[in-house]
Design a protein around this motif. Structure first.
Motif, mmCIF file in Angstrom:
data_model
loop_
_atom_site.group_PDB
_atom_site.id
_atom_site.type_symbol
_atom_site.label_atom_id
_atom_site.label_comp_id
_atom_site.label_asym_id
_atom_site.label_seq_id
_atom_site.Cartn_x
_atom_site.Cartn_y
_atom_site.Cartn_z
ATOM 1 N N GLU A 147 -0.928 -0.068 -7.025
ATOM 2 C CA GLU A 147 -0.323 1.593 -7.280
ATOM 3 C C GLU A 147 -1.113 2.595 -6.888
ATOM 4 O OE1 GLU A 147 -1.233 2.661 -11.113
ATOM 5 O OE2 GLU A 147 0.099 1.393 -11.994
ATOM 6 N N ARG A 148 -0.770 3.273 -5.786
ATOM 7 C CA ARG A 148 -1.134 4.723 -4.998
ATOM 8 C C ARG A 148 -0.126 5.758 -5.966
ATOM 9 N NH1 ARG A 148 -3.015 3.331 0.286
ATOM 10 N NH2 ARG A 148 -3.768 5.467 0.644
ATOM 11 N N ARG A 149 -1.233 6.976 -5.523
ATOM 12 C CA ARG A 149 -0.800 8.072 -6.029
ATOM 13 C C ARG A 149 0.205 8.842 -5.484
ATOM 14 N NH1 ARG A 149 -5.457 12.331 -6.422
ATOM 15 N NH2 ARG A 149 -4.463 13.603 -4.763
ATOM 16 N N PHE A 150 1.234 9.189 -5.602
ATOM 17 C CA PHE A 150 2.334 9.948 -5.313
ATOM 18 C C PHE A 150 2.489 11.467 -5.072
ATOM 19 C CE2 PHE A 150 6.688 11.682 -4.278
ATOM 20 C CZ PHE A 150 7.370 11.513 -3.562
ATOM 21 N N ASP A 151 1.597 12.811 -4.193
ATOM 22 C CA ASP A 151 1.647 14.115 -4.604
ATOM 23 C C ASP A 151 2.751 14.743 -3.667
ATOM 24 O OD1 ASP A 151 -0.978 13.630 -5.811
ATOM 25 O OD2 ASP A 151 -1.679 13.224 -3.443
ATOM 26 N N SER A 158 -0.414 24.907 -0.050
ATOM 27 C CA SER A 158 -1.486 23.511 -0.139
ATOM 28 C C SER A 158 -1.096 23.369 -1.150
ATOM 29 C CB SER A 158 -2.668 24.505 0.915
ATOM 30 O OG SER A 158 -3.626 25.748 -0.552
ATOM 31 N N ARG A 159 -1.492 23.512 -2.463
ATOM 32 C CA ARG A 159 -1.789 23.578 -3.931
ATOM 33 C C ARG A 159 -0.871 22.097 -4.095
ATOM 34 N NH1 ARG A 159 -0.913 24.235 -9.467
ATOM 35 N NH2 ARG A 159 0.523 26.497 -8.702
ATOM 36 N N ILE A 160 -0.829 21.503 -4.755
ATOM 37 C CA ILE A 160 -0.668 19.680 -5.354
ATOM 38 C C ILE A 160 -0.270 20.272 -6.654
ATOM 39 C CG2 ILE A 160 -0.461 17.376 -5.977
ATOM 40 C CD1 ILE A 160 -2.794 17.125 -4.493
#
Length: 208
Positions: A147-151, A158-160
């Motif tokens: 698993e990896r985080r997808f932003d 600039s804010r996710i």
């Protein structure tokens, strides 16, 4: 997202993510674990991986992951200053493509494979908005392995604003105006993580 032309349309009825100016659907278990394990092992072993270099501030740097581009003969694809000529479809990739075409009711003629070997392999902020993908790009992203985080963030900010944990065997579909208004990334992480293979199937509408 509607898919009235396909018998598998029900898969996406409750999978939509509510982001403004975007069309995203996420299915955490698009395929069963045994199939996902088999696909991961086969593709990692059989893909002729490359690690091209990009020019940044006058210096060449290797891309922080391994990659390969497959597709129909006319499906050349240019991004990050590199033009990729497609490898012919491997049998398993052709099978996966056919499954996606049936599920989405949309043609797909290319697939970018990215192999993240560990947490230091990454993908920087970008949008899949290249000219050859057309006015409303369709990108179907299949995740296999760790698993990896997808932003996601708004273009110009600039804010996710939203993040997803992309699970083994999951499918994320981005379409409509998503690439015009949003950017996405897979950031580096110090957390231990297993290798991850990401397959993004696309429709090249205006070949180079």
């Amino acid at each position: 997202m509607t898919h009235v032309e396909t018998p598998q349309a029900g898969l996406f009825d409750h999978a939509g993510l509510q982001l403004p100016d975007a069309e995203l659907s996420y299915l955490p278990a698009w395929i069963d674990r045994a199939t996902a394990d088999h696909w991961l092992q086969t593709l990692v072993e059989q893909t002729p991986w490359q690690q091209p270099e990009v020019l940044l501030f006058g210096r060449r740097h290797p891309v922080p992951r391994l990659l390969a581009w497959y597709g129909d003969s006319e499906a050349s694809y240019r991004y990050s200053g590199m033009t990729h000529q497609p490898l012919p479809w491997a049998p398993l990739l052709a099978e996966i493509r056919n499954r996606l075409v049936n599920a989405l009711g949309q043609p797909l003629n290319g697939a970018l494979l990215n192999y993240y070997r560990d947490g230091q392999d990454s993908m920087g902020w970008h949008s899949d908005d290249e000219r050859e993908l057309g006015v409303e790009p369709l990108v179907a992203s299949l995740s296999l392995g760790g698993e990896r985080r997808f932003d996601l963030r708004r273009k110009g900010h600039s804010r996710i604003e939203h993040s997803l944990q992309l699970e083994h065997g999951s499918l994320l579909v981005m379409s409509g105006q998503t690439q015009h208004h949003w950017q996405h990334q897979v950031a580096k992480t110090r957390k231990p993580c297993a290798p991850r293979l990401n397959l993004t199937f696309r429709l090249i509408r205006a070949p180079l």
